[in-house]
Design an enzyme around this catalytic site. Structure first.
Site, PDB file in Angstrom:
ATOM      1  N   HIS A   1       0.849  -1.206   0.000  1.00  0.00           N
ATOM      2  CA  HIS A   1       0.000   0.000   0.000  1.00  0.00           C
ATOM      3  C   HIS A   1       0.879   1.249   0.000  1.00  0.00           C
ATOM      4  O   HIS A   1       1.257   1.769   1.057  1.00  0.00           O
ATOM      5  CB  HIS A   1      -0.925  -0.020   1.216  1.00  0.00           C
ATOM      6  CG  HIS A   1      -2.011   0.997   1.156  1.00  0.00           C
ATOM      7  ND1 HIS A   1      -3.292   0.740   1.567  1.00  0.00           N
ATOM      8  CD2 HIS A   1      -2.028   2.289   0.733  1.00  0.00           C
ATOM      9  CE1 HIS A   1      -4.048   1.811   1.403  1.00  0.00           C
ATOM     10  NE2 HIS A   1      -3.291   2.766   0.901  1.00  0.00           N
TER      11      HIS A   1
ATOM     12  N   ARG B   1       2.306   8.909  -6.662  1.00  0.00           N
ATOM     13  CA  ARG B   1       1.971  10.249  -7.207  1.00  0.00           C
ATOM     14  C   ARG B   1       2.344  10.471  -8.671  1.00  0.00           C
ATOM     15  O   ARG B   1       2.186  11.583  -9.156  1.00  0.00           O
ATOM     16  CB  ARG B   1       2.600  11.356  -6.361  1.00  0.00           C
ATOM     17  CG  ARG B   1       2.350  11.265  -4.872  1.00  0.00           C
ATOM     18  CD  ARG B   1       0.884  11.323  -4.512  1.00  0.00           C
ATOM     19  NE  ARG B   1       0.685  11.474  -3.075  1.00  0.00           N
ATOM     20  CZ  ARG B   1      -0.396  11.045  -2.443  1.00  0.00           C
ATOM     21  NH1 ARG B   1      -1.375  10.449  -3.067  1.00  0.00           N
ATOM     22  NH2 ARG B   1      -0.534  11.237  -1.140  1.00  0.00           N
TER      23      ARG B   1
ATOM     24  N   HIS C   1      -5.743  -0.255   5.714  1.00  0.00           N
ATOM     25  CA  HIS C   1      -5.451   0.602   6.879  1.00  0.00           C
ATOM     26  C   HIS C   1      -6.525   0.580   7.985  1.00  0.00           C
ATOM     27  O   HIS C   1      -7.188   1.591   8.247  1.00  0.00           O
ATOM     28  CB  HIS C   1      -5.150   2.040   6.457  1.00  0.00           C
ATOM     29  CG  HIS C   1      -5.988   2.619   5.349  1.00  0.00           C
ATOM     30  ND1 HIS C   1      -7.354   2.640   5.383  1.00  0.00           N
ATOM     31  CD2 HIS C   1      -5.649   3.201   4.174  1.00  0.00           C
ATOM     32  CE1 HIS C   1      -7.816   3.219   4.293  1.00  0.00           C
ATOM     33  NE2 HIS C   1      -6.798   3.557   3.539  1.00  0.00           N
TER      34      HIS C   1
ATOM     35  N   ASN D   1      -5.862   9.683   6.989  1.00  0.00           N
ATOM     36  CA  ASN D   1      -7.191   9.121   6.763  1.00  0.00           C
ATOM     37  C   ASN D   1      -7.070   7.615   6.530  1.00  0.00           C
ATOM     38  O   ASN D   1      -6.455   7.217   5.549  1.00  0.00           O
ATOM     39  CB  ASN D   1      -7.798   9.803   5.528  1.00  0.00           C
ATOM     40  CG  ASN D   1      -9.221   9.366   5.285  1.00  0.00           C
ATOM     41  OD1 ASN D   1      -9.816   8.720   6.129  1.00  0.00           O
ATOM     42  ND2 ASN D   1      -9.742   9.679   4.125  1.00  0.00           N
TER      43      ASN D   1
ATOM     44  N   ASP E   1       1.159   2.697   3.820  1.00  0.00           N
ATOM     45  CA  ASP E   1       0.262   3.766   3.359  1.00  0.00           C
ATOM     46  C   ASP E   1       1.051   5.060   3.143  1.00  0.00           C
ATOM     47  O   ASP E   1       0.595   6.160   3.482  1.00  0.00           O
ATOM     48  CB  ASP E   1      -0.924   3.985   4.309  1.00  0.00           C
ATOM     49  CG  ASP E   1      -2.051   4.762   3.612  1.00  0.00           C
ATOM     50  OD1 ASP E   1      -1.929   5.050   2.406  1.00  0.00           O
ATOM     51  OD2 ASP E   1      -3.051   5.082   4.278  1.00  0.00           O
TER      52      ASP E   1
ATOM     53  N   HIS F   1       3.096  14.252   0.552  1.00  0.00           N
ATOM     54  CA  HIS F   1       2.517  15.553   0.202  1.00  0.00           C
ATOM     55  C   HIS F   1       3.605  16.604   0.398  1.00  0.00           C
ATOM     56  O   HIS F   1       4.467  16.458   1.268  1.00  0.00           O
ATOM     57  CB  HIS F   1       1.329  15.894   1.112  1.00  0.00           C
ATOM     58  CG  HIS F   1       0.119  15.033   0.880  1.00  0.00           C
ATOM     59  ND1 HIS F   1      -0.625  15.078  -0.269  1.00  0.00           N
ATOM     60  CD2 HIS F   1      -0.470  14.095   1.666  1.00  0.00           C
ATOM     61  CE1 HIS F   1      -1.628  14.205  -0.200  1.00  0.00           C
ATOM     62  NE2 HIS F   1      -1.552  13.583   0.976  1.00  0.00           N
TER      63      HIS F   1
END
Ligand code: DOR
Length: 426
Positions: free
Chosen positions: A61, A65, A233, A279, A306, A310
């Site tokens: 996972h 991008r 997750h 999240n 996960d 960013h």
């Protein structure tokens, strides 16, 4: 050149091996595994004395991008972050721009993976076009192009009817389905876990029920359709309980959690560090304890990073406006090894969650050390201590709440098809 790994402690959960063995890799494959293989002049030799020799770790996972948001991460930089974190294979989620919902995007990712990535990259295709939860994506074409699973990760397929069709269609292509579980109405505009801390901070919360409702729904649909689901997750004690009960009834469900859910609680959000905004959100101590118990008793099959890079554009803003996600490829292994030093998991259990289990769920012929198998190996120094330093990250992004943290245990070498890819030559 053949590669000989000598004097290491081989840990292979698939076969239950825990022994001092030498491993010889040639032509990209494991040639031999036995006590005392003699080195010859034509071999490259790694002395793994005091180190663990494990099957190459798999992160099922990851967000890379590319295409579309290369300023956050590319397939090249994400693969390097993976290698530095001990991973030799990663599965990348389809919430790119454009979304990986058709074969031309899958082909592009496969091309970049072949030419730019130092680890094996396995794309995950979207369940629905544009992750919109309406029209089904092109599963057959994407499978031919190289996807290994399907997911609308980042979003839940809102309609149970559409999700049912997704599972039926996935079944005809034997593609595993990975479910992001969150009721969008219930979670709407939530920033963090709904509880005492969110009340104190005056932040809108996300109730655990938002996750649990959809976990229960996906399990019910999987049971009805007769196709397995993998729950991504997992963050709440209720989800662990629902999955445990379903497994006990023999339902084909598997599940993963990420290291932040067994390491941090919603107390971390009180710092207003936007790196803690993820999240699903960081939950309570009771949830953290249940996640640890779920890992221990096998309810949770996999630990996955996960990894969600960013840039400062999305993270150096007010908490309300920040994007969800934290990077994880370069901290997952250390955080997992701390579960071992705390006595929650054995080393064998910890490595099972990064090797044989994700390989089985994604149908990859990886995740084990056996003669004739792929020469993907991770060599781990469980005693290495370091402070997580922003300047030493290989990811393009640095949105991690673990920067500055003292960690123990890390990859000494990552080896793909018999080539040492980490430590990097350059
Ligand atoms: O925190 C998250 N970030 N959770 C997700 O499910 C998606 C991810 C992202 O893509 O940034």
């Amino acid at each position: 050149m053949p590669l000989l790994i000598k004097n290491g402690r081989v840990l292979d959960p698939a076969s239950g091996t825990d022994a001092m063995l030498d491993v010889l890799i040639d032509g990209g494959k494991i040639l031999e595994l036995r006590k005392q293989i003699t080195a010859t002049g034509s071999m490259q030799v790694i002395d793994a004395a005091g180190l663990i020799v494990a099957p190459g770790l798999i992160d099922m996972h990851t967000h890379l991008r590319e295409p579309g948001q290369e300023y956050k991460e590319t397939i090249h930089t994400g693969a390097r972050a993976a290698a530095a974190g001990g991973f030799t294979s990663i599965a990348c989620m389809p919430n790119t721009s454009p979304v990986n919902d058709n074969a031309s995007v899958t082909n592009f990712i496969m091309h970049q993976a072949r030419t730019e990535a130092c680890v094996n990259v396995y794309p995950v295709g979207a369940l629905t076009m544009g992750l919109k939860g309406e029209a089904l994506a092109e599963y057959g074409d994407m499978k031919e192009a190289g996807i290994v699973a399907l997911s609308d990760d980042g979003k839940t397929v809102k309609s149970a009817e559409v999700m049912r069709r997704c599972l039926e269609y996935a079944k005809t292509f034997s593609l595993p389905v990975i479910c992001h579980c969150e009721d969008a109405d219930l979670a709407a505009r939530g920033m963090m876990h709904e509880g005492i801390v969110s009340t104190r901070l005056g932040m809108r919360g996300i109730a655990p029920a938002a996750e649990e409702l959809i976990v229960a729904r996906e399990i019910a649909l999987a049971e009805w359709v007769g196709h397995p689901v993998h729950i991504a997750h997992v963050s709440t004690s209720g989800s662990v309980r629902i999955i445990r009960e379903a497994k006990a009834r023999g339902v084909a469900v598997t599940a993963e959690t990420a290291p932040h859910y067994f390491t941090l609680t919603d107390d971390a959000v009180a710092s207003f560090d936007t790196a803690t905004k993820v999240n699903p959100p960081l939950r309570t101590q009771q949830d953290l304890d249940a996640i640890r118990q779920g890992l221990k008793d096998g309810t949770l099959d996999v630990i996955a990073s996960d990894h969600a890079p960013h840039s400062s554009l999305e993270k150096d803003v007010e908490f309300d406006h920040a994007a969800f996600g934290m990077i994880g490829l370069e901290t997952s292994l250390s955080l997992t090894l701390s579960l071992v030093s705390e006595g929650v998991l054995t080393l064998m259990q910890a490595f099972e969650k990064y090797t044989v289990n994700p390989a089985r769920i994604l149908n990859l012929s990886k995740g084990r050390i056996q003669a004739g198998g792929d020469g993907d190996i991770t060599i781990i120094d469980t005693q290495a201590e370091y402070v997580m330093d922003r300047g030493r990250l290989f990811s393009k992004s640095s949105n991690s709440p673990f920067i500055g943290r003292h960690l123990k245990g890390r990859a000494a070498y990552s080896i793909v098809a018999g080539s040492i890819i980490y430590p990097f030559a350059d």
